[in-house]
Structures are given as C-alpha cells and as structure tokens.
Design an enzyme around this catalytic site. Structure first.
Site, short mmCIF file in Angstrom:
data_model
loop_
_atom_site.label_atom_id
_atom_site.label_comp_id
_atom_site.label_asym_id
_atom_site.label_seq_id
_atom_site.Cartn_x
_atom_site.Cartn_y
_atom_site.Cartn_z
N LYS A 25 33.20 31.38 10.51
CA LYS A 25 34.37 32.24 10.75
C LYS A 25 34.00 33.71 10.63
O LYS A 25 34.32 34.53 11.50
CB LYS A 25 35.48 31.91 9.75
CG LYS A 25 36.67 32.84 9.80
CD LYS A 25 37.74 32.46 8.79
CE LYS A 25 37.52 33.09 7.44
NZ LYS A 25 37.97 34.51 7.41
N ASN A 26 33.31 34.05 9.55
CA ASN A 26 33.03 35.46 9.28
C ASN A 26 31.98 36.05 10.21
O ASN A 26 31.86 37.28 10.30
CB ASN A 26 32.60 35.63 7.83
CG ASN A 26 33.74 35.35 6.85
OD1 ASN A 26 34.90 35.53 7.21
ND2 ASN A 26 33.41 34.91 5.66
N CYS A 119 50.13 45.77 5.16
CA CYS A 119 50.24 46.64 3.98
C CYS A 119 50.08 48.09 4.39
O CYS A 119 49.47 48.42 5.39
CB CYS A 119 49.19 46.27 2.95
SG CYS A 119 47.52 46.67 3.45
N ARG A 124 42.79 50.54 -0.83
CA ARG A 124 42.44 49.24 -0.27
C ARG A 124 41.15 49.39 0.52
O ARG A 124 40.78 50.49 0.94
CB ARG A 124 43.57 48.71 0.63
CG ARG A 124 44.92 48.58 -0.05
CD ARG A 124 44.87 47.54 -1.17
NE ARG A 124 44.56 46.22 -0.65
CZ ARG A 124 45.47 45.35 -0.22
NH1 ARG A 124 46.75 45.68 -0.24
NH2 ARG A 124 45.11 44.16 0.22
N ASP A 308 34.12 33.90 -2.11
CA ASP A 308 34.84 32.88 -1.34
C ASP A 308 34.61 31.47 -1.86
O ASP A 308 35.35 30.55 -1.51
CB ASP A 308 34.44 32.94 0.15
CG ASP A 308 35.16 34.05 0.89
OD1 ASP A 308 36.08 34.66 0.31
OD2 ASP A 308 34.81 34.31 2.05
N ARG A 400 43.02 28.29 8.52
CA ARG A 400 42.49 29.61 8.88
C ARG A 400 40.96 29.60 8.90
O ARG A 400 40.34 30.38 9.64
CB ARG A 400 42.96 30.67 7.89
CG ARG A 400 44.42 31.08 8.03
CD ARG A 400 44.71 32.28 7.15
NE ARG A 400 43.76 33.35 7.42
CZ ARG A 400 43.32 34.22 6.51
NH1 ARG A 400 43.74 34.14 5.26
NH2 ARG A 400 42.47 35.16 6.84
#
Length: 431
Positions: A25-26, A119, A124, A308, A400
């Site tokens: 995914k990444n 957000c 962040r 993760d 996801r």
C-alpha cells in the site's frame, strides 16, 4: 453497524500453511501520484486491490485520468488529466492524498485541495509538506476549507526537514522531479517506500541519487516517460501475518517476503521465542515456541521497529503470560486497541506513550470494534488466539490496507468469515 462491516472469528486454531503477500500500500500510493507526471500510460504491476488504492484511483479519475485493471496490474492513462482541484470528499478519506499537490504544481502550475484527513493545518505532519513546497517557490494560501497553491515555475532548491517524515519526503521528491535544476533534500525518511518511489521515478527518466539515505539529490525538469514497475510485497502485511502465526503458535511460510525490510520485527519475534529461516527466497516462521515476554519494544522510524506493527505486536503480547512493554515513539495516540484487548482478557495499562501488557494464557472471544486500520488487524490477531467466537466490527478500516484478510487467514487454516447473518459455528463445516 452495517452487517457487512463485521467479520466472525473462531479462535484457538494454530495457523499453518503458505501465504503470498499482496503489493505494498505505502509503495503503490506515491507511485500512483508519480504517474500523473506523465501525460500518457504508466503501469503498476501487482498493485493491491485495497480501499486506499481505490480512493487514489478515484482521485486521479476525477482529475481526468483513465484507469483500468488487468488482474492485479493497474493501468493509469494521465493524458487527459487536466483538472487541478481535488475535492475534500476524497482528501478527508486519505491523508496521503496531499502528495498530489507537488505533482499538479509541476504539471499545471496550480492546485487546490480540501484539507487532508479533514483537519485544519496545525502542528501536524502536513506542515512539512507545505514547508517543502514553499522552498520550491510555491505560494500557498490556507483558506477555511481548502488549500490553494500556485507557482509560475518550480525551481530546484535545498530542503532541510526538521524531522523525518515519509510523506513529506515523498512530496519533496515528487515536486523536485518537475523542478528546474537540482534539488537537495536533507533529513529524508529512509523507509523502503521512499526507495521504491525513487526507483519508479528513475524508470520515468528522472535522475535521482541517495534514496535510502538522509540526503537525496534529484535533477528535475527533463521530459519524462511512462513508468512500468512491479509493486513490492507489503512489509506491514507480512508482519501482520507473522504476528497472527505467533499469537496462535503456528508455523507459516511466506512465498514472497520483503527481504531486508523485516529485520527489526524479526528481532522482536526471535525474543518472543519465534524461530525463522530463509529458504530459497522464502521465509519460514515457526511460532510454536513463542512464550517469552519482551521487556521493551520501542517503535522508531525505519530501520527501527515499525509503528504500523505496534498494534499487531500488542495483540501477540496479550497472549504471552508475563509483562511486556511497548513505547510508541512515532505517533501520539496509537494505543486505541488496549481497551478492546482488555475486554478479551488481557491486562494492559497505558501511561502516556508507554504500554504495559500482562498477557493471558487464554484470551476470550467477544465483540470488539476497530477504530483504525492496523488496530483492526490486531483485533483479528487477538481473536484468532482467543477461546470461542469473536466478532470484529469496523471491517471497512481493515480493507484500507488488506485486500482480503479473511481469505488469507482462511488459507492458513484460520476459522474466519465475513458476516452472512449466521455464526461461524453454524458454518463450521466449510472448514
């Protein structure tokens, strides 16, 4: 709760068998963003069919790209991708969508998008993205509901990140690919996903040096071509299934392990009593002797223990009698599953960024709820080790990052199924 957003698990069965790991995914997401640099076709082979990839695909289509699948190969035709606005409907779903900003600026000189993750901008990680873009000469206006960026021409520059950030490093590399001249990026993230992105960009004709180190040099501004690359196996998915094996005291073989990317995890696995060997490119992991608590595991940026895999590891520790301790050094609030694990019979205490886990000989099946991706996978792991049936709600979070965790676990002998309105014991004959 949507009935189809649940999975049922009957625990107590050690996992055994062979598994093949899906594409990362990444790695896939930034490669998809990079495809937008070329007004033609790029191909991602072995691309994972997961919710986040589908979301990024929707964004590219909304920008005007044409996409199609052939088995697990994703084709991206960005010839007509001439739009520059990304709706907050998409960006609220996936924070990593922010990496498209630099690509759009390089191709069209302007871009606007809803705030990533829904957000407002504050202290962040997205601040580092905006810092990098401004160094390239981009003017950014932070409005109430969206970001608006514009630049006549991107120019190579020196970027000094105050902290290591995978997303911000990807943003800088992607933007530098279109910038005129050389860009030197300092304090880069070293995660494998950065290396794979740079390799993909090199195949597109971009000159890059230093990927995998703290300093990356990109020479941009030259014409590019379509990229065609195999997405590597997902190291986090591989680690998740190794944790599932450890929690159930099983023995599994991974056909296509991400070699060299699991070192920190395997060190902790060994401390728990797990044994492993590399055999003809395959990873054989024997968890039948997993029984030792680990005094301290601290998450860190790569090559340290990956954040993760912190939640999946916590689920394993919950099955080991004795006290293990985890210190989360990457994210502020990543112990969300502790309360759910306690309901299953674990004894976990949280203090700031530290967690003390006193494991149980036998967790008990119950109904639990996922609140995010990796925590959801961790609850599946705990349920596989528990006595009795568990129901894990919030399956949409798990989708996801995992193509079909139910199917993968079933192939290893686990008793798991998506909700069909019956209990897993009523359907047990299928196993």
């Amino acid at each position: 709760m949507n009935r189809l957003d649940k999975i049922h698990i009957a625990g107590g069965t050690p996992l055994h068998g062979t598994i093949r790991i899906q594409g990362s995914k990444n790695a896939a997401l930034p490669m998809m963003a990079a495809a937008l640099l070329y007004p033609g076709v790029s191909i991602l082979r072995n691309c994972p069919k997961i919710a986040d990839v589908f979301c990024m695909e929707e964004i590219l289509c909304a920008l005007g790209a044409d996409t199609w699948w052939q088995e697990h190969d994703l084709y991206l035709d960005c010839t007509k991708a001439d739009k520059t606005e990304i709706s907050g409907i998409y960006t609220e779903k996936m924070r990593s969508s922010v990496i498209l900003l630099g690509v759009l600026l390089g191709r069209y000189g302007k871009a606007s998008m809803g705030y990533p993750g829904g957000c407002v901008i504050g202290k962040r990680p997205v601040d580092l993205h905006l810092y990098a873009l401004r160094e390239f000469g981009v003017c950014i206006e932070e409005k109430k509901e969206f970001l608006e960026a514009e630049c006549r021409k991107l120019k190579g520059c020196e970027i000094f990140f105050a902290g290591s950030s995978v997303g911000a490093t990807e943003q800088a590399v992607l933007t530098a690919a279109s910038a005129e001249g050389k860009t030197r990026i300092h304090n880069c993230a070293k995660e494998p996903e950065i290396i794979w992105l740079c390799r993909f960009l090199k195949r597109m004709g971009i000159k890059i040096q230093g990927e995998g180190t703290e300093k990356i040099l990109v020479e941009g501004g030259a014409p590019v071509k379509g990229g065609d690359m195999q997405v590597p196996p997902d190291r986090i998915v591989a680690g998740t299934y190794l944790c599932a094996s450890a929690a159930t005291r099983g023995k599994i073989e991974i056909e296509n392990p991400p070699e060299g990317e699991l070192t920190a995890f395997l060190e902790v696995y060994r401390k728990m009593g797990g044994q492993y060997e590399w055999n003809s490119g395959k990873l054989v992991a024997d968890s039948r002797r997993v029984r030792f608590p680990v005094p301290l595991t601290e998450t860190a940026v790569y090559p340290g223990f990956p954040t993760d895999l912190q939640s999946p590891l916590m689920a394993v520790f919950a099955t080991i009698p004795g006290e293990s301790r985890i210190q989360e050094s990457v994210f502020e609030d990543r112990f969300k599953i502790a309360e759910e694990l306690n309901r299953m019979g674990a004894e976990i205490k949280i203090q700031g960024k530290k967690a003390w886990i006193r494991g149980s000989f036998c967790l008990k099946g119950t109904k639990v709820r996922a609140q995010e991706l990796r925590g959801g996978a961790a609850l599946v792991i705990a349920a596989l080790a528990a006595k009795g049936e568990s129901i894990v709600e919030g399956y949409s979070f798990i989708r996801r990052g995992y193509e079909d965790i139910s199917q993968d676990i079933s192939r290893l002998g686990g008793k798991i199924k998506k909700d069909t309105g019956t209990t897993i014991y009523e359907d047990i004959q299928q196993y």
